[in-house]
Motif scaffolding. Structure first.
Motif, PDB file in Angstrom:
ATOM      1  N   PRO A 135      41.272  41.347  42.457  1.00 21.66           N
ATOM      2  CA  PRO A 135      42.944  41.178  42.093  1.00 21.66           C
ATOM      3  C   PRO A 135      43.243  42.592  41.335  1.00 21.66           C
ATOM      4  N   PRO A 136      44.218  42.673  41.337  1.00 20.20           N
ATOM      5  CA  PRO A 136      45.034  43.903  40.423  1.00 20.20           C
ATOM      6  C   PRO A 136      44.978  43.429  38.946  1.00 20.20           C
ATOM      7  N   ARG A 137      44.636  44.711  38.155  1.00 19.86           N
ATOM      8  CA  ARG A 137      44.461  44.703  36.773  1.00 19.86           C
ATOM      9  C   ARG A 137      45.514  43.627  36.122  1.00 19.86           C
ATOM     10  N   ASP A 138      46.714  44.081  36.550  1.00 20.97           N
ATOM     11  CA  ASP A 138      48.046  43.233  35.811  1.00 20.97           C
ATOM     12  C   ASP A 138      48.317  41.893  36.381  1.00 20.97           C
ATOM     13  N   GLY A 139      47.315  41.364  37.096  1.00 19.26           N
ATOM     14  CA  GLY A 139      47.676  40.197  37.989  1.00 19.26           C
ATOM     15  C   GLY A 139      47.761  38.919  36.661  1.00 19.26           C
TER      16      GLY A 139
END
Lengths: 190, 435
Positions: free
Chosen positions: B61-65
């Motif tokens: 998943p994206p880091r800033d999710g």
């Protein structure tokens, strides 16, 4: 004395004592779900079958089964990976050109055990898991395993003479792919 | 009608597990060993692990999710409140691990796929009245094949105030002295009312329509003497509802130390809220003035007034009564207008409520002690605990006897059900206020 009798109602219990059923609790509609411990049991079954297929009657089977039990009980302690290393390395002593059901079961079983170990090591065994949650890991397993089984068929049956020669490039390509997949995101993040 | 909602976004703090390192090492060892030994078996296993790991790593998943959590309560149906749980996980998440508390009791952890987690139905039974936490949820997420997992985020909580169930009472005792110049109850003071008071000679200021011609013809002694018929004026009663919400004990005595919503059974505050609401609505229907005082929160005072808007104000104040941490003893008793009748709802487990009753009786107020303690269930108690419970009840009985001796009138709200309560209230309504 009268106060005691009044409080006790003349018997061994307090006046007004009665038993009510425990009140209803909250519920969650999970659908088809099982205890997550069953995934650990499934891992143990898959690993045991793989161990029998790979090791047969060897003395290493006992070590493998001990690792199976430990892996099912303590999946976060990396026992499943020790088990997989044992199974993989045990294949160093087989016939390199033999395309047998035992080999196919070992390759598929070891891969499935790796997938299930990833699940069991990241969720508590006391939880309840919805069966549909296992769909994505199992789909990825099926797709990767289809490719691996096709490669096994190719190098061991279709072009058996090239088995040893082809194994090298395939393995090297997989390692390079793994290195690229792991390293590139790290460099990009920085 | 929709119920309360709670929602919040929680940024996922990802932590790489030991799986990727162990798997990468495994793949390298197997492929390397297979290549050196010229065996395809280990290479095939190593390749499967390597490809699976690379795929899972690429799906992270994206880091800033952000994980968006939502709880939504619907209208109550059949004694239960439906709750919709919504967990919106960022892309790349394989498993959603949710930890739920329903009515303050932990529910077994659940592991879901992201699609199911977007909308999950739950329900909780309505066990108590008053403010309560229906549900809370905390979530952690797991990326593909467990290569990463997020740390558990702060939970979100869904709270709701449940109105007590009650039936308004029509037979209610009155204070010893009525107040005001108008109302629903006949007072002892002559004035414009319905009930006959006396007949007396006409005096300046009397209304002409008050002249009783028949009495004048029959009883007048002097020429020109007129007799007027006087009636009792009407007046209203001033009632103060004092609710002792400093403790909330359930019928299951074994749960007194915990006070869990699901384990305590019918609680004293459930009884107190229902009883206080019934009494308040009964008096307000009769046009009387009702005030409210919460002993746990001395600042929560509703001054005696009448009317339908005031009824809603009183009911909201009653249903919001909850124990405020540790039981406290206010230094000053609540101020009570003269001629007020006081309904004191308490478990009388400490001296404070009984002491206030003595104080008010000494000031001449009519005081009703409403015992809100539910009938105890002693299952699960050890023998020493049973003895301790008996001692507590004996002390409580002593307090109530002392207050009764001072003229306070007891009323066990739970005894005899609705019929027994009505009979007790009828007897109290007939009885004159003790002097």
């Amino acid at each position: 004395m009268n106060r005691w009798r009044e409080l006790l109602g003349g018997r061994g219990r307090l006046r007004g004592e009665r038993v009510r059923t425990v009140a209803a609790r909250g519920t969650v509609e999970l659908g088809a779900a099982v205890p997550a411990a069953l995934v650990n049991v499934l891992w143990a079954l898959v690993a045991a079958v793989t161990a029998f297929a790979a090791l047969g009657g060897s003395a290493w089977l006992i070590v493998a089964l001990i690792l199976v039990v430990l892996g099912a009980w303590l999946p976060r302690m990396l026992f499943p990976w020790l088990f997989l290393a044992l199974i993989g390395l045990s294949m160093l002593w087989g016939d390199p050109r033999e395309y047998t059901p035992a080999l196919l079961i070992t390759v598929a079983g070891a891969h499935l055990a790796w997938v299930l170990a990833g699940v069991t090591s990241s969720i508590p065994a006391a939880a309840r898991i919805r069966l549909r949650a296992l769909g994505r890991p199992l789909l990825r397993f099926a797709l990767v395993q289809a490719g691996v089984q096709a490669a096994a068929l190719l190098v061991l049956v279709v072009v058996p003479h090239s088995a040893v020669r082809v194994a090298g490039p395939i393995g090297a390509a997989a390692l390079i792919g793994l290195a690229v997949a792991l390293v590139i995101p790290l460099t990009r993040r920085r | 009608m929709t119920g309360p909602t709670a929602s919040a976004g929680r940024r996922a703090l990802w932590r790489v597990s030991a799986t990727p390192a162990a798997s990468a090492l495994l793949a390298v060892v197997l492929i390397g060993a297979g290549m050196l030994a010229r065996r395809p078996g280990p290479v095939l296993v190593g390749v499967a692990v390597a490809v699976g790991l690379a795929w899972a790593w690429a799906l992270r998943p994206p880091r800033d999710g952000e994980v968006v959590l939502g709880l939504d309560a619907g209208p109550a149906e059949g004694g239960r409140i439906p709750i919709t749980i919504a967990i919106d996980a960022p892309p790349g998440v394989d498993l959603v691990h949710a930890r739920l508390d329903l009515l303050g009791a932990p529910y077994p952890d659940v592991v879901l796929d992201p699609a199911t987690a977007r909308r999950l139905a739950a329900s909780v039974p309505i066990l108590h009245s008053g403010p309560q936490e229906l549900a809370s949820i905390a979530v952690r997420t797991v990326a593909a094949d467990g290569v990463e997992s997020s740390l558990p985020a702060d939970p979100i909580r869904l709270r709701r105030t449940i109105a007590p169930r009650f039936e308004a009472i029509d037979v209610l005792p009155l204070p010893g002295r009525l107040t005001g110049l108008a109302g629903a109850h006949p007072s002892a003071r002559p004035g414009d009312g319905g009930e006959f008071h006396d007949i007396r000679p006409f005096a300046p200021g009397d209304r002409l329509r008050r002249i009783d011609w028949k009495a004048t013809a029959r009883l007048a002694t002097g020429r020109g003497e007129l007799l007027v018929r006087r009636t009792n004026s009407t007046a209203d009663a001033t009632i103060l509802i004092v609710l002792d919400s400093r403790d909330d004990v359930g019928e299951r005595v074994a749960d007194w130390g915990r006070g869990s919503a699901t384990g305590k059974g019918l609680s004293s505050l459930d009884v107190a809220r229902s009883a206080a609401s019934a009494v308040a609505v009964g008096y307000l229907r009769a046009g009387d003035r009702v005030g409210f005082h919460d002993l746990a929160r001395p600042h929560r005072v509703v001054a005696p007034m009448a009317g339908s808007r005031h009824r809603e104000r009183i009911l909201r104040a009653v249903e919001q009564s909850v124990p405020a941490g540790r039981a406290t003893t206010p230094r000053r008793p609540p101020l009570v207008p003269s001629g007020t009748m006081i309904w004191l709802f308490s478990t009388f487990l400490d001296d404070h409520a009984a002491r206030l009753a003595l104080l008010w009786r000494a000031s001449g107020h009519r005081v009703l002690l409403v015992d809100t303690m539910p009938a105890p269930v002693l299952a699960g108690l050890t023998r020493p605990q049973r003895v301790a419970h008996r001692i507590v009840l004996m002390e409580r009985a002593d307090r109530m006897r002392e207050a009764e001796a001072a003229g306070a009138e007891p009323l066990d709200w739970n005894a005899g059900g609705a019929a027994g309560r009505r009979a007790a209230l009828t007897a109290l309504a007939r009885a004159r206020s003790p002097r």
